[in-house]
Design a protein around this motif. Sequence first.
Motif, short mmCIF file in Angstrom:
data_model
loop_
_atom_site.label_atom_id
_atom_site.label_comp_id
_atom_site.label_asym_id
_atom_site.label_seq_id
_atom_site.Cartn_x
_atom_site.Cartn_y
_atom_site.Cartn_z
N GLU A 52 0.82 -1.11 -0.01
CA GLU A 52 0.18 0.25 -0.35
C GLU A 52 0.91 1.73 0.34
O GLU A 52 1.81 1.20 0.50
N PRO A 53 0.42 2.09 -0.63
CA PRO A 53 0.71 3.20 -0.76
C PRO A 53 1.44 4.06 1.12
O PRO A 53 0.80 3.82 1.48
N VAL A 54 2.56 4.82 0.91
CA VAL A 54 2.91 5.72 2.69
C VAL A 54 3.11 6.64 1.93
O VAL A 54 3.60 7.27 1.18
N THR A 55 2.00 7.72 2.60
CA THR A 55 1.77 8.71 3.28
C THR A 55 2.18 9.05 4.69
O THR A 55 1.68 8.40 5.44
N PHE A 56 2.63 10.25 4.49
CA PHE A 56 2.47 11.40 5.62
C PHE A 56 1.16 10.68 6.96
O PHE A 56 0.76 10.75 8.15
N THR A 57 -0.01 11.74 6.19
CA THR A 57 -1.57 11.60 6.53
C THR A 57 -1.77 10.52 6.68
O THR A 57 -2.86 9.45 8.00
N GLY A 58 -1.54 9.33 5.70
CA GLY A 58 -1.87 7.93 5.52
C GLY A 58 -1.77 6.85 6.86
O GLY A 58 -1.99 6.41 7.81
N VAL A 59 -0.31 7.00 7.69
CA VAL A 59 0.22 6.35 8.12
C VAL A 59 0.21 7.01 10.12
O VAL A 59 -0.09 6.83 11.01
N ALA A 60 -0.44 8.27 9.55
CA ALA A 60 -1.05 9.17 11.23
C ALA A 60 -1.89 8.13 11.53
O ALA A 60 -2.52 8.03 12.62
N ARG A 61 -2.41 8.33 10.69
CA ARG A 61 -4.15 7.81 10.93
C ARG A 61 -4.50 6.28 11.00
O ARG A 61 -4.86 6.48 12.23
N LYS A 114 -3.89 7.41 -3.98
CA LYS A 114 -5.32 6.27 -3.50
C LYS A 114 -5.08 6.66 -2.22
O LYS A 114 -6.79 7.12 -2.05
N VAL A 115 -4.17 6.71 -1.60
CA VAL A 115 -5.07 6.75 0.04
C VAL A 115 -5.33 8.50 0.76
O VAL A 115 -6.23 8.11 1.30
N GLU A 116 -4.85 9.16 -0.49
CA GLU A 116 -4.85 10.43 0.10
C GLU A 116 -6.33 11.30 -0.36
O GLU A 116 -7.55 11.26 0.13
N LYS A 117 -7.31 10.20 -1.49
CA LYS A 117 -8.61 9.91 -1.61
C LYS A 117 -8.89 9.42 -1.07
O LYS A 117 -10.22 10.31 -0.44
N GLN A 118 -9.01 8.62 -0.69
CA GLN A 118 -9.85 7.67 0.60
C GLN A 118 -9.57 8.38 1.91
O GLN A 118 -10.49 8.37 2.86
N LEU A 119 -8.76 9.31 2.16
CA LEU A 119 -8.51 9.55 3.66
C LEU A 119 -9.80 11.03 3.33
O LEU A 119 -10.01 11.65 4.40
N LEU A 120 -9.43 11.86 2.39
CA LEU A 120 -10.48 12.86 1.53
C LEU A 120 -11.69 12.40 2.31
O LEU A 120 -12.55 13.39 2.19
N GLU A 148 -13.18 10.17 3.65
CA GLU A 148 -13.15 10.08 5.12
C GLU A 148 -13.70 11.49 5.80
O GLU A 148 -14.39 11.37 6.32
N ASP A 149 -12.97 12.62 5.33
CA ASP A 149 -12.93 13.75 5.96
C ASP A 149 -14.23 14.29 5.75
O ASP A 149 -14.89 15.27 6.54
N ASN A 150 -14.95 14.49 4.25
CA ASN A 150 -15.33 14.47 3.96
C ASN A 150 -16.44 13.67 4.38
O ASN A 150 -18.12 14.62 4.64
N ARG A 151 -16.64 12.64 4.77
CA ARG A 151 -18.11 11.98 5.50
C ARG A 151 -18.10 12.80 6.99
O ARG A 151 -18.92 12.65 7.45
N ARG A 152 -16.70 12.65 7.56
CA ARG A 152 -17.22 13.29 8.97
C ARG A 152 -17.54 14.65 9.09
O ARG A 152 -18.08 15.25 9.86
N LEU A 153 -16.85 15.62 8.15
CA LEU A 153 -17.63 17.04 7.89
C LEU A 153 -19.41 16.74 8.10
O LEU A 153 -19.86 17.59 8.72
N ARG A 154 -19.57 16.32 7.40
CA ARG A 154 -20.58 16.00 7.23
C ARG A 154 -21.71 15.50 8.18
O ARG A 154 -23.19 16.16 8.31
N GLN A 155 -20.68 14.64 9.05
CA GLN A 155 -21.80 13.94 10.24
C GLN A 155 -21.50 14.86 11.68
O GLN A 155 -23.28 15.58 11.28
N GLU A 156 -20.08 16.43 11.01
CA GLU A 156 -20.43 17.58 11.82
C GLU A 156 -21.26 18.44 11.76
O GLU A 156 -22.09 18.99 12.42
#
Length: 190
Positions: free
Chosen positions: A38-47, A91-97, A99-107
């Motif tokens: 899987e692609p390694v990104t700083f944001t993906g690893v942090a999450r 791909k990971v960044e897109k997936q994280l975005l 997830e962020d959008n879903r979380r923001l919609r819930q908020e």
Amino acid sequence: MNESRTPAQVLREARQKDSRDKRARVLAVVDQLLTDNEPVTFTGVARAANVSHWLVYAEGVREHIEAARRGQGRAATNNAHAGPKAPAGWKVEKQLLHEDNRRLRQEVERLKGAVRRNLGQQVDQIGAADLGSRVDELTTDNQRLQGERDEALARVKDLTDQLSEVQDDLAGARMSLRRMMRAENQASRK
């Protein structure tokens, strides 16, 4: 000899242990991403490690992630059938975005609900002010009606007393009439 530790020492040791645990989690996540290809990104690893973004950029951790990313970059260029593709990690960044959008919609929905409840409470409070004046009106009416009831009860008592007197007078008149009739009947027999 058993040394007693100060609270500051206990806190420092706890923070150091927590830091070691978090760094170990980050390194384990990086290794797992490499194993899973899987692609390694700083944001993906942090999450994935459930740590702050600051930690993945901290000295000693950043180097490990950058080395993993460089290794993935070399593997992608060495791949013979790798055509023009999006860079690794998108791909990971897109997936994280997503997830962020879903979380923001819930908020947003949660906040809309809070605003609705707050507006409802304000409307209720406005109604409560009207209710206060209505309660005052009803209290005044209740006091007036109690006064009228007391007057009516006093009138009933007076009328009851008068009725009692009239009944006594009637009973006395009946007795007098009976006596007179007896006396008349006795006088006519003689």
